[in-house]
Design an enzyme around this catalytic site. Sequence first.
Site, PDB file in Angstrom:
ATOM      1  N   THR A 204      76.969  20.341 -11.411  1.00 14.97           N
ATOM      2  CA  THR A 204      75.989  20.927 -12.335  1.00 14.97           C
ATOM      3  C   THR A 204      75.065  21.934 -11.659  1.00 14.97           C
ATOM      4  O   THR A 204      74.625  21.730 -10.536  1.00 14.97           O
ATOM      5  CB  THR A 204      75.145  19.780 -12.936  1.00 14.97           C
ATOM      6  OG1 THR A 204      76.028  18.917 -13.651  1.00 14.97           O
ATOM      7  CG2 THR A 204      74.079  20.298 -13.880  1.00 14.97           C
TER       8      THR A 204
ATOM      9  N   THR B 224      72.994  13.177  -8.536  1.00 12.37           N
ATOM     10  CA  THR B 224      72.732  11.756  -8.278  1.00 12.37           C
ATOM     11  C   THR B 224      73.011  11.412  -6.813  1.00 12.37           C
ATOM     12  O   THR B 224      74.045  11.814  -6.263  1.00 12.37           O
ATOM     13  CB  THR B 224      73.613  10.874  -9.198  1.00 12.37           C
ATOM     14  OG1 THR B 224      73.318  11.215 -10.545  1.00 12.37           O
ATOM     15  CG2 THR B 224      73.352   9.387  -8.967  1.00 12.37           C
TER      16      THR B 224
ATOM     17  N   GLY C 280      75.797  23.482 -17.074  1.00 13.16           N
ATOM     18  CA  GLY C 280      75.647  22.057 -17.387  1.00 13.16           C
ATOM     19  C   GLY C 280      76.877  21.628 -18.160  1.00 13.16           C
ATOM     20  O   GLY C 280      77.917  21.299 -17.572  1.00 13.16           O
TER      21      GLY C 280
ATOM     22  N   GLU D 184      77.740  12.875 -17.092  1.00 11.03           N
ATOM     23  CA  GLU D 184      79.219  12.893 -17.067  1.00 11.03           C
ATOM     24  C   GLU D 184      79.785  13.411 -18.395  1.00 11.03           C
ATOM     25  O   GLU D 184      80.845  12.974 -18.842  1.00 11.03           O
ATOM     26  CB  GLU D 184      79.787  11.535 -16.633  1.00 11.03           C
ATOM     27  CG  GLU D 184      79.321  11.186 -15.221  1.00 11.03           C
ATOM     28  CD  GLU D 184      80.146  10.202 -14.460  1.00 11.03           C
ATOM     29  OE1 GLU D 184      81.341  10.043 -14.761  1.00 11.03           O
ATOM     30  OE2 GLU D 184      79.597   9.582 -13.519  1.00 11.03           O
TER      31      GLU D 184
ATOM     32  N   THR E 294      77.981  15.285 -22.147  1.00  8.88           N
ATOM     33  CA  THR E 294      77.189  14.839 -23.315  1.00  8.88           C
ATOM     34  C   THR E 294      78.121  14.330 -24.420  1.00  8.88           C
ATOM     35  O   THR E 294      79.330  14.598 -24.404  1.00  8.88           O
ATOM     36  CB  THR E 294      76.386  16.014 -23.896  1.00  8.88           C
ATOM     37  OG1 THR E 294      77.327  17.021 -24.309  1.00  8.88           O
ATOM     38  CG2 THR E 294      75.413  16.602 -22.878  1.00  8.88           C
TER      39      THR E 294
ATOM     40  N   GLN F 296      63.841  -3.694 -32.072  1.00  4.93           N
ATOM     41  CA  GLN F 296      63.447  -4.132 -33.424  1.00  4.93           C
ATOM     42  C   GLN F 296      63.415  -5.664 -33.520  1.00  4.93           C
ATOM     43  O   GLN F 296      62.493  -6.239 -34.093  1.00  4.93           O
ATOM     44  CB  GLN F 296      64.451  -3.548 -34.434  1.00  4.93           C
ATOM     45  CG  GLN F 296      63.938  -3.494 -35.853  1.00  4.93           C
ATOM     46  CD  GLN F 296      62.772  -2.511 -35.996  1.00  4.93           C
ATOM     47  OE1 GLN F 296      62.561  -1.666 -35.145  1.00  4.93           O
ATOM     48  NE2 GLN F 296      62.008  -2.670 -37.059  1.00  4.93           N
ATOM     49  N   ILE F 297      64.409  -6.323 -32.956  1.00  6.82           N
ATOM     50  CA  ILE F 297      64.465  -7.794 -33.017  1.00  6.82           C
ATOM     51  C   ILE F 297      63.315  -8.390 -32.210  1.00  6.82           C
ATOM     52  O   ILE F 297      62.673  -9.359 -32.637  1.00  6.82           O
ATOM     53  CB  ILE F 297      65.846  -8.307 -32.519  1.00  6.82           C
ATOM     54  CG1 ILE F 297      66.928  -7.919 -33.532  1.00  6.82           C
ATOM     55  CG2 ILE F 297      65.820  -9.818 -32.290  1.00  6.82           C
ATOM     56  CD1 ILE F 297      68.354  -8.127 -33.050  1.00  6.82           C
TER      57      ILE F 297
ATOM     58  N   GLY G  28      60.537  -6.951 -31.745  1.00  8.24           N
ATOM     59  CA  GLY G  28      59.289  -6.534 -32.386  1.00  8.24           C
ATOM     60  C   GLY G  28      58.308  -5.991 -31.360  1.00  8.24           C
ATOM     61  O   GLY G  28      58.692  -5.251 -30.448  1.00  8.24           O
TER      62      GLY G  28
ATOM     63  N   ARG H 140      61.812 -17.464 -30.937  1.00  8.97           N
ATOM     64  CA  ARG H 140      60.667 -16.866 -31.626  1.00  8.97           C
ATOM     65  C   ARG H 140      60.605 -17.371 -33.074  1.00  8.97           C
ATOM     66  O   ARG H 140      61.583 -17.242 -33.809  1.00  8.97           O
ATOM     67  CB  ARG H 140      60.835 -15.348 -31.599  1.00  8.97           C
ATOM     68  CG  ARG H 140      59.949 -14.577 -32.524  1.00  8.97           C
ATOM     69  CD  ARG H 140      58.588 -14.375 -31.939  1.00  8.97           C
ATOM     70  NE  ARG H 140      57.767 -13.508 -32.784  1.00  8.97           N
ATOM     71  CZ  ARG H 140      56.453 -13.540 -32.781  1.00  8.97           C
ATOM     72  NH1 ARG H 140      55.795 -14.381 -32.006  1.00  8.97           N
ATOM     73  NH2 ARG H 140      55.777 -12.722 -33.552  1.00  8.97           N
TER      74      ARG H 140
HETATM   75  N1  COS Z   1      92.276  17.330 -16.638  1.00 14.90           N
HETATM   76  C1  COS Z   1      92.991  18.321 -16.048  1.00 14.90           C
HETATM   77  N2  COS Z   1      92.813  19.634 -16.325  1.00 14.90           N
HETATM   78  C2  COS Z   1      91.867  19.953 -17.228  1.00 14.90           C
HETATM   79  C3  COS Z   1      91.078  18.972 -17.883  1.00 14.90           C
HETATM   80  C4  COS Z   1      91.327  17.614 -17.554  1.00 14.90           C
HETATM   81  N3  COS Z   1      90.621  16.637 -18.121  1.00 14.90           N
HETATM   82  N4  COS Z   1      90.225  19.581 -18.724  1.00 14.90           N
HETATM   83  C5  COS Z   1      90.459  20.912 -18.620  1.00 14.90           C
HETATM   84  N5  COS Z   1      91.440  21.124 -17.709  1.00 14.90           N
HETATM   85  C6  COS Z   1      92.018  22.403 -17.325  1.00 14.90           C
HETATM   86  C7  COS Z   1      92.642  23.079 -18.547  1.00 14.90           C
HETATM   87  O1  COS Z   1      93.974  22.638 -18.736  1.00 14.90           O
HETATM   88  C8  COS Z   1      92.568  24.534 -18.197  1.00 14.90           C
HETATM   89  O2  COS Z   1      93.640  24.827 -17.332  1.00 14.90           O
HETATM   90  P1  COS Z   1      94.474  26.232 -17.466  1.00 14.90           P
HETATM   91  O3  COS Z   1      93.461  27.313 -17.183  1.00 14.90           O
HETATM   92  O4  COS Z   1      95.538  26.107 -16.401  1.00 14.90           O
HETATM   93  O5  COS Z   1      94.995  26.256 -18.854  1.00 14.90           O
HETATM   94  C9  COS Z   1      91.287  24.640 -17.397  1.00 14.90           C
HETATM   95  O6  COS Z   1      91.014  23.316 -16.892  1.00 14.90           O
HETATM   96  C10 COS Z   1      90.110  25.112 -18.221  1.00 14.90           C
HETATM   97  O7  COS Z   1      89.953  24.181 -19.300  1.00 14.90           O
HETATM   98  P2  COS Z   1      89.201  24.550 -20.639  1.00 14.90           P
HETATM   99  O8  COS Z   1      89.734  25.873 -21.168  1.00 14.90           O
HETATM  100  O9  COS Z   1      89.282  23.373 -21.541  1.00 14.90           O
HETATM  101  O10 COS Z   1      87.715  24.777 -20.120  1.00 14.90           O
HETATM  102  P3  COS Z   1      86.412  25.034 -20.952  1.00 14.90           P
HETATM  103  O11 COS Z   1      85.508  25.757 -20.044  1.00 14.90           O
HETATM  104  O12 COS Z   1      86.717  25.637 -22.287  1.00 14.90           O
HETATM  105  O13 COS Z   1      85.846  23.582 -21.337  1.00 14.90           O
HETATM  106  C11 COS Z   1      84.797  21.455 -20.934  1.00 14.90           C
HETATM  107  C12 COS Z   1      85.826  22.529 -20.526  1.00 14.90           C
HETATM  108  C13 COS Z   1      83.709  21.936 -21.863  1.00 14.90           C
HETATM  109  C14 COS Z   1      85.557  20.301 -21.562  1.00 14.90           C
HETATM  110  C15 COS Z   1      84.231  21.062 -19.565  1.00 14.90           C
HETATM  111  O14 COS Z   1      83.502  22.170 -19.051  1.00 14.90           O
HETATM  112  C16 COS Z   1      83.374  19.842 -19.543  1.00 14.90           C
HETATM  113  O15 COS Z   1      83.870  18.719 -19.521  1.00 14.90           O
HETATM  114  N6  COS Z   1      82.035  20.034 -19.522  1.00 14.90           N
HETATM  115  C17 COS Z   1      81.095  18.978 -19.301  1.00 14.90           C
HETATM  116  C18 COS Z   1      80.932  18.790 -17.839  1.00 14.90           C
HETATM  117  C19 COS Z   1      80.284  17.506 -17.494  1.00 14.90           C
HETATM  118  O16 COS Z   1      80.737  16.434 -17.845  1.00 14.90           O
HETATM  119  N7  COS Z   1      79.185  17.648 -16.769  1.00 14.90           N
HETATM  120  C20 COS Z   1      78.473  16.511 -16.345  1.00 14.90           C
HETATM  121  C21 COS Z   1      78.032  16.762 -14.980  1.00 14.90           C
HETATM  122  S1  COS Z   1      78.878  15.897 -13.809  1.00 14.90           S
HETATM  123  S2  COS Z   1      77.844  14.224 -13.682  1.00 14.90           S
END
Ligand code: COS
Length: 382
Positions: free
Chosen positions: A125, A157, A130, A363, A365, A336-337, A339, A268
């Site tokens: 992040t 973390t 994010g 991990e 939202t 709520q339970i 109170g 209670r």
């Molecule tokens: N496993 C393996 N590959 C994955 C995957 C997964 N779970 N998810 C995506 N990919 C791959 C896709 O297949 C794609 O590959 P190609 O370019 O070869 O086709 C590539 O990664 C890009 O994927 P995508 O187009 O889905 O990416 P986006 O940017 O559109 O979206 C999300 C990805 C939004 C799902 C992702 O950014 C996400 O999970 N965000 C939240 C992050 C998070 O949890 N942050 C918390 C902080 S860590 S504590």
Amino acid sequence: MALDLDTREQLIDTVRRFVAERLRPIEAKVAEDDAVPAEIIEEMKGLGLFGLSIPEDFGGLGLNMEEECLVGIELGRASPAFRSVFGTNVGIGSQGLVMFGTDAQKTKWLPGIASGEIVTSFALTEAEAGSDSAAVQTRAARDGDDYVLNGAKRYITNAGKASLFTVMARTDPEAKGGSGVSAFLVPRDLPGLGVSKPEKKMGQQGAHIHDVTFDNVRVPAWNRLGEEGEGFKVAMQVLDRGRLHIASVCVGVAERLLADCVAYASERKQFGQPIASFQLIQAMIADSKTEALAARALVLETARQRDAGAGVTLEAAAAKLFASEMVGRVADRAVQIFGGAGYVADYGIERLYRDVRIFRIYEGTSQIQQLVIARETLKRGG
Ligand code: COS
């Protein structure tokens, strides 16, 4: 490989007793001090908790996902801050290395991670990356046999205690999105790596998050995890697994809150009777129980599917979405339970109400889980 059933029962029983006898009695103090006592951390090491998911060949317990989730449920019965002490070693801080590391990288770091001597952190992040985690701007520029890292990570973390970071950084500034990102194993003691003071947070006192900065940090190319450009996929696969682990902890917290609610409602008295005899209280208990059972079934079934080799991106997102939203509702009903007693600090219910709020955010939202579920469902045709 799965444990035999006797060993599994023994492990669950040991963790259950540790939670009940060592962790539960000091929850309030840990929240007040914003610190888990050093002797408890040593006991966690002795129990092997830092190495739950590390393969046995590298000194860990080598649990499969179902076993790890069963342990996660037990750990959820105490303040989630305790789990955070070793949670990054079990999950996001180590699993990139377990899944994508070379044998030499694993040999170098995994035994220390399993024993708890090395604490790990997962640095994905950033301020502008994010939910849109493919937008990372931290730069890793190749220079001879090294990469030079510059940039900043946010809300990381365990960064304050970590001696090894998995850092996602952009190796190709021209490539759009995730394809220009690579993953690196970055030791804490490299010159130029900075860690900020911990943030003040809403809940989970005792667990800490920090900003991490890279100012010309020179990382040997040997420390790259996977191929150049594979870092985003490394992060996504680590998170697929991490989401399931978090979901199991949510189940544990919900089951604990239910037990607290039943005990309190049976004691209670109002209108001359225990409040548990009133149907409107019973309705809240019934709703919480039903949802906790559903989450438990979803988490364990998804874990079993993953252990059998299935891709569970959709199911892990669904488990995280349902379990984290579920525990929020269960915590709300618990207040709520109880109170007025639910709102004051002495009973610990308001603390858990605050603690569980982050489950819907970190991990991924709830909205990101919805997006992942919808995309996969559309891809699969239903
Ligand atoms: N496993 C393996 N590959 C994955 C995957 C997964 N779970 N998810 C995506 N990919 C791959 C896709 O297949 C794609 O590959 P190609 O370019 O070869 O086709 C590539 O990664 C890009 O994927 P995508 O187009 O889905 O990416 P986006 O940017 O559109 O979206 C999300 C990805 C939004 C799902 C992702 O950014 C996400 O999970 N965000 C939240 C992050 C998070 O949890 N942050 C918390 C902080 S860590 S504590």
